[in-house]
Design an enzyme around this catalytic site. Structure first.
Site, short mmCIF file in Angstrom:
data_model
loop_
_atom_site.label_atom_id
_atom_site.label_comp_id
_atom_site.label_asym_id
_atom_site.label_seq_id
_atom_site.Cartn_x
_atom_site.Cartn_y
_atom_site.Cartn_z
N THR A 111 86.09 40.59 14.62
CA THR A 111 87.49 40.61 15.05
C THR A 111 87.50 40.33 16.54
O THR A 111 86.65 40.82 17.28
CB THR A 111 88.16 41.97 14.77
OG1 THR A 111 89.30 42.13 15.62
CG2 THR A 111 87.21 43.12 15.03
N ASN A 112 88.47 39.54 16.99
CA ASN A 112 88.61 39.28 18.43
C ASN A 112 89.09 40.51 19.18
O ASN A 112 88.55 40.88 20.22
CB ASN A 112 89.59 38.12 18.66
CG ASN A 112 89.04 36.78 18.25
OD1 ASN A 112 88.39 36.09 19.02
ND2 ASN A 112 89.29 36.39 17.00
N CYS B 130 92.49 35.16 16.63
CA CYS B 130 92.49 36.28 15.68
C CYS B 130 91.89 35.70 14.42
O CYS B 130 92.31 34.63 13.95
CB CYS B 130 93.90 36.79 15.43
SG CYS B 130 93.97 38.01 14.08
N THR B 131 90.90 36.38 13.87
CA THR B 131 90.17 35.79 12.75
C THR B 131 91.03 35.60 11.51
O THR B 131 90.71 34.77 10.65
CB THR B 131 88.93 36.64 12.42
OG1 THR B 131 89.31 38.02 12.27
CG2 THR B 131 87.90 36.53 13.54
N GLU B 132 92.14 36.34 11.40
CA GLU B 132 93.05 36.13 10.27
C GLU B 132 93.88 34.85 10.38
O GLU B 132 94.37 34.34 9.37
CB GLU B 132 94.01 37.33 10.12
CG GLU B 132 93.45 38.51 9.39
CD GLU B 132 92.51 39.32 10.28
OE1 GLU B 132 91.64 40.03 9.74
OE2 GLU B 132 92.64 39.23 11.52
N MET C 192 88.31 44.62 9.70
CA MET C 192 89.40 44.64 10.70
C MET C 192 90.07 43.26 10.79
O MET C 192 89.98 42.63 11.83
CB MET C 192 88.84 45.10 12.05
CG MET C 192 88.21 46.49 12.00
SD MET C 192 87.25 46.90 13.47
CE MET C 192 85.70 46.03 13.15
#
Length: 260
Positions: free
Chosen positions: A83-84, A196-198, A10
């Site tokens: 994922t946050n 956000c991990t991205e 995700m």
């Protein structure tokens, strides 16, 4: 070493970073050919994103709860939601398993406080920036959280879903994020949470005039600390109200970012 369960996919772009970080951090701690004991359940993000967009959070929670149960059945001693945004359903996931859920907002709050900061900007999906499940948890830890204005939030959200989750990194988007960060700092933010991990694929320490807190790395560091600890409650876990503090690596990194 305890086995770390990863609820991933995700998106898979950031889950791949989790896997790399867990193994690098374990090698750094133990040396030689050591690597992390972990199991991964990767969901189809298209299905989860549709549930998000339609506000069907209860259904999304059931999907992740079932996946977490499979991780526990596979031998996971603790679980991470990679994922946050999907921490919106963290309570449902924790209720479905008997092993601890390492909550990302708690690990992040510990890192911010260890750096001696209290006022932080938050970047993430619109869900993370605007809803209380994440901001409220940070505030409950004693942090003052600031988010971009309406236009800035829309920009940050769009880049996450239309670019970063697809592995697209554009210089113009980096510049746009830098502008949003500068506005947060000008408004009083002492640091910025990359919530956000991205976002870590796009923004690093050199892109901000204030310390940044990369949540995928923070989460991975906290997980390795917990997995290597002889004391299962050393790490901050979702169902506990108190913490023994963040991993030492987190403290050193964010003090260094402040020049202290």
């Amino acid at each position: 070493m305890k086995t770390i369960g990863l609820l991933g996919g995700m998106s898979w772009e950031s889950t791949a970073q989790y896997y790399r970080l867990l193994n690098e951090l374990t090698r750094d701690r133990l040396g030689g050919l050591h690597s992390a004991r972990c199991v991964l359940y990767s969901v189809d993000f298209a299905e989860i994103e549709q549930l998000q967009a339609e506000g069907r959070w209860a259904e999304a929670g059931e999907v992740l709860a079932a996946a977490a149960q499979r991780l526990e059945a596979a031998g996971a001693d603790l679980v991470l939601i990679c994922t946050n945004t999907m921490h919106k359903v963290a309570d449902r996931v924790q209720a479905a398993i008997s092993v601890p859920l390492l909550h990302l907002a708690d690990a992040t709050a510990d890192a911010v406080k260890a750096a001696g900061l209290t006022r932080v900007g938050l970047l993430g999906t619109a869900f993370t920036m605007e809803q209380e499940f994440y901001r409220g948890r940070l505030a409950a830890s004693g942090l003052e959280v600031r988010v971009p204005d309406t236009e800035g939030r829309a920009l940050v959200h769009r880049v996450i879903y239309e670019e970063l989750c697809l592995g697209v990194v554009r210089e113009e988007s980096r510049a746009a994020y830098q502008h949003v960060i500068e506005e947060l700092v000008a408004a009083g933010a002492e640091g910025v949470i990359l919530g956000c991990t991205e976002i870590e694929l796009l923004i690093g320490a050199g892109d901000s005039p204030a310390p940044v807190f990369p949540t995928a790395r923070i989460h991975a560091e906290a997980a390795v600390e917990a997995a290597l600890s002889a004391h299962p409650h050393m790490a901050r876990i979702h169902r506990c109200s108190e913490s023994s503090g963040p991993p030492r690596a987190i403290i050193r990194r964010y003090q260094a970012n402040r020049g202290g």
